[in-house]
Design a protein around this motif. Structure first.
Motif, short mmCIF file in Angstrom:
data_model
loop_
_atom_site.label_atom_id
_atom_site.label_comp_id
_atom_site.label_asym_id
_atom_site.label_seq_id
_atom_site.Cartn_x
_atom_site.Cartn_y
_atom_site.Cartn_z
N ALA A 73 8.26 16.39 85.78
CA ALA A 73 9.20 17.41 86.02
C ALA A 73 10.31 17.59 84.94
CB ALA A 73 9.84 17.22 87.22
N ILE A 74 10.35 18.67 84.38
CA ILE A 74 11.20 19.24 83.68
C ILE A 74 12.58 19.70 84.17
CG2 ILE A 74 11.71 20.60 81.39
CD1 ILE A 74 9.61 18.52 80.92
N SER A 75 13.64 19.01 84.36
CA SER A 75 14.54 19.35 85.12
C SER A 75 15.61 20.45 84.32
CB SER A 75 15.52 18.12 85.51
OG SER A 75 15.94 17.42 84.12
N LYS A 76 16.59 20.79 84.99
CA LYS A 76 17.40 21.73 84.33
C LYS A 76 16.54 23.16 83.74
CE LYS A 76 20.51 17.79 83.61
NZ LYS A 76 21.45 17.23 82.47
N SER A 77 15.50 23.47 84.17
CA SER A 77 14.69 24.39 83.55
C SER A 77 15.20 25.79 83.76
CB SER A 77 13.38 24.28 84.18
OG SER A 77 13.34 24.65 85.41
N ASP A 78 16.24 25.90 84.53
CA ASP A 78 16.83 27.20 84.68
C ASP A 78 17.69 27.71 83.06
OD1 ASP A 78 18.59 24.92 85.40
OD2 ASP A 78 20.42 26.41 85.82
N LEU A 79 17.57 26.71 82.17
CA LEU A 79 17.98 26.92 80.88
C LEU A 79 16.98 27.49 80.19
CD1 LEU A 79 20.22 23.54 80.71
CD2 LEU A 79 21.17 25.75 81.33
N LEU A 80 15.76 27.47 80.41
CA LEU A 80 14.58 27.72 79.71
C LEU A 80 14.07 29.12 79.81
CD1 LEU A 80 13.09 24.32 79.92
CD2 LEU A 80 14.67 24.86 78.15
N ASP A 81 13.56 29.79 79.00
CA ASP A 81 13.05 31.02 79.14
C ASP A 81 11.33 30.63 79.10
OD1 ASP A 81 12.17 30.82 76.29
OD2 ASP A 81 13.87 32.24 75.74
N GLU A 82 10.75 31.59 79.77
CA GLU A 82 9.39 31.47 79.56
C GLU A 82 8.63 31.02 78.21
OE1 GLU A 82 7.09 31.15 82.11
OE2 GLU A 82 9.09 31.13 83.38
N GLU A 83 8.96 31.54 77.06
CA GLU A 83 8.50 31.27 75.80
C GLU A 83 8.86 29.76 75.47
OE1 GLU A 83 8.82 32.79 71.10
OE2 GLU A 83 9.93 33.90 72.65
N LEU A 130 3.49 18.63 75.06
CA LEU A 130 3.02 17.31 75.87
C LEU A 130 1.64 17.22 76.04
CD1 LEU A 130 5.62 18.35 78.58
CD2 LEU A 130 5.86 16.59 77.28
N PRO A 131 1.12 15.91 76.49
CA PRO A 131 -0.16 15.60 76.48
C PRO A 131 -1.01 16.23 77.34
CG PRO A 131 1.24 13.37 76.70
CD PRO A 131 1.90 14.66 76.61
N LYS A 132 -2.23 16.90 77.14
CA LYS A 132 -3.06 17.84 77.91
C LYS A 132 -3.35 17.31 79.29
CE LYS A 132 -3.28 20.92 74.62
NZ LYS A 132 -2.05 20.64 73.93
N ASP A 133 -3.46 15.98 79.66
CA ASP A 133 -3.67 15.48 80.79
C ASP A 133 -2.72 15.25 81.68
OD1 ASP A 133 -2.83 13.37 79.31
OD2 ASP A 133 -4.32 11.95 79.87
N LEU A 134 -1.32 15.58 81.27
CA LEU A 134 -0.20 15.45 81.98
C LEU A 134 0.32 16.45 82.56
CD1 LEU A 134 2.17 13.67 82.63
CD2 LEU A 134 3.42 14.55 80.60
N GLU A 135 0.13 16.65 84.14
CA GLU A 135 0.48 17.76 84.76
C GLU A 135 2.15 17.75 84.90
OE1 GLU A 135 -0.71 20.12 88.86
OE2 GLU A 135 -1.41 17.90 88.36
N THR A 136 2.71 18.94 84.35
CA THR A 136 3.97 19.17 84.15
C THR A 136 4.59 20.23 84.99
OG1 THR A 136 3.77 18.29 81.90
CG2 THR A 136 5.91 19.68 82.33
N LEU A 137 5.56 20.21 85.73
CA LEU A 137 6.50 21.13 86.50
C LEU A 137 7.81 21.48 85.91
CD1 LEU A 137 5.34 20.06 90.24
CD2 LEU A 137 4.22 21.79 88.80
N PHE A 138 8.16 22.63 85.91
CA PHE A 138 9.61 22.97 85.57
C PHE A 138 10.32 23.05 86.61
CE2 PHE A 138 6.99 23.96 82.09
CZ PHE A 138 7.91 23.60 80.73
N ILE A 139 11.64 22.48 86.95
CA ILE A 139 12.31 22.56 88.10
C ILE A 139 13.92 22.62 87.88
CG2 ILE A 139 10.84 21.26 89.46
CD1 ILE A 139 12.91 18.77 89.24
N SER A 140 14.67 23.21 88.89
CA SER A 140 15.93 23.32 88.77
C SER A 140 16.63 22.91 90.14
CB SER A 140 16.74 24.53 88.19
OG SER A 140 17.80 24.83 88.46
N SER A 141 17.28 21.75 90.37
CA SER A 141 17.77 21.34 91.40
C SER A 141 18.91 22.17 91.73
CB SER A 141 18.20 19.88 91.31
OG SER A 141 17.03 18.99 91.26
#
Length: 335
Positions: free
Chosen positions: A282-292, A301-312
């Motif tokens: 989980a990539i936290s603080k993702s409200d700081l990131l744009d889609e690009e 990141l590794p292709k076999d690693l499932e990644t989610l973008f979150i902001s608590s």
């Protein structure tokens, strides 16, 4: 679970079980019988030292100051084939997830994972048999009884490994405590400096249809934690008990790929089997990131690693995260 000195996950204690009682050498006597047969009873068993799981406990704190644990001896037998009383067992109640080790060998002797589960850490000595047992046609007046067994003595270590469905893995300040506080009723200590969390915090995360799962915010890892740096071994020990590992790296980290590599390496160096556990990033603080920027991070990141973008804080991606964790947990249970 509050962040407090009451959380104790390591205790060393000197244990001694009780010796057995001796068997009795005795012959039946009454006013009509001056030379009766043998009727010496058995001695009682010495007291055991027993571990017992208690799901209401979350710390080894009650045992912290019990440096010496000594069980009582069994009582000797007596006439009329009367057995001596057993020594009183000492029952040490421990949280689920407690392991017991022998100090000298380092060998793990027991793991307590269920409520009410018991394990005899040190057995008491057996009671001696009275002379009644040794009567025979050729020896009708045995003048002996068997001696009792001695108690055992050893130094033991009790260690607690937190039991949770999901363990949060990340450097200090990755946002683990904030995520736990938002997803559950837990109120971990949160501040913007390293090592705010010094002990594991557990939270129950509510899920769909009144279901739930337990998430553990475990003290932040540092590079070379497997060598015992910082609070390394304390942290890594708790990770072993978690069913799913949720890696967390903040979106504003200098090098997300490198942080993930270091985290993975620390787990591998401590115990390679940890890499067999299902994991999610989980990539936290993702409200700081744009889609690009998100797409660029994914590509790194590794292709076999499932990644989610979150902001608590912004409450973004949290339901998707819970859905994915629930899915992974149930797949791992089925396997």
């Amino acid at each position: 679970m509050a962040d407090s000195p009451n959380f104790i996950d390591h205790v060393k204690m000197h244990c001694r079980s009780g010796a057995g009682g001796n068997g009795s050498v005795h012959f039946y006597r009454d006013k009509l019988t001056s030379k009766g047969g043998p009727d010496g009873g058995d001695g009682g068993r010495g007291g055991h030292i027993i571990l017992k799981g208690n799901k209401q406990l979350w710390t080894l704190l009650p045992l912290k100051y019990m440096k010496h644990v000594i069980a009582s001896a069994g009582q000797p037998g007596s006439g009329s084939r009367s057995s001596g009383a057993n020594g009183e067992d000492i029952i040490l109640e421990v949280p689920l997830g407690t392991i017991a080790k022998d100090v000298e060998t380092g060998e793990i002797e027991a793991e307590i994972t269920e409520d009410g589960q018991t394990y005899i850490l040190l057995a008491g000595g057996h009671g001696g048999k009275g002379n009644w047992h040794y009567r025979s046609a050729t020896n009708q007046t045995p003048q002996y009884a068997s001696p009792a067994g001695e108690g055992k003595e050893a130094w033991k270590i009790l260690e607690l490994k937190v039991l949770a469905d999901v363990g949060l893995v990340g450097f200090p300040n990755a946002g683990k405590s904030t995520l736990l506080s938002v997803l559950s009723a837990a109120k971990p200590k949160i501040a913007n400096y390293p090592f705010t969390t010094l002990v594991p915090n557990l939270g129950v995360v509510s899920y769909r249809d009144n279901r739930s799962f337990v998430m553990a915010d475990i003290p932040g890892i540092i590079e070379d934690a497997h060598k015992g740096k910082g609070i390394g071994h304390r942290f890594l020990r708790h990770i072993e008990r978690n069913a799913v590992l949720l890696f967390m790296i903040p979106g504003d980290a200098e090098d997300i790929k490198e942080e993930y590599r270091i985290l993975l390496n620390e787990l591998k160096s401590y115990n390679p089997e940890l890499l067999d556990k299902p994991r999610l990033l989980a990539i936290s603080k993702s409200d700081l990131l744009d889609e690009e920027l998100k797409e660029w991070i994914r590509a790194e990141l590794p292709k076999d690693l499932e990644t989610l973008f979150i902001s608590s804080v912004a409450q973004k991606g949290l339901q998707e995260l819970k859905d994915k964790l629930w899915q992974i947990m149930n797949i791992s249970i089925e396997e």
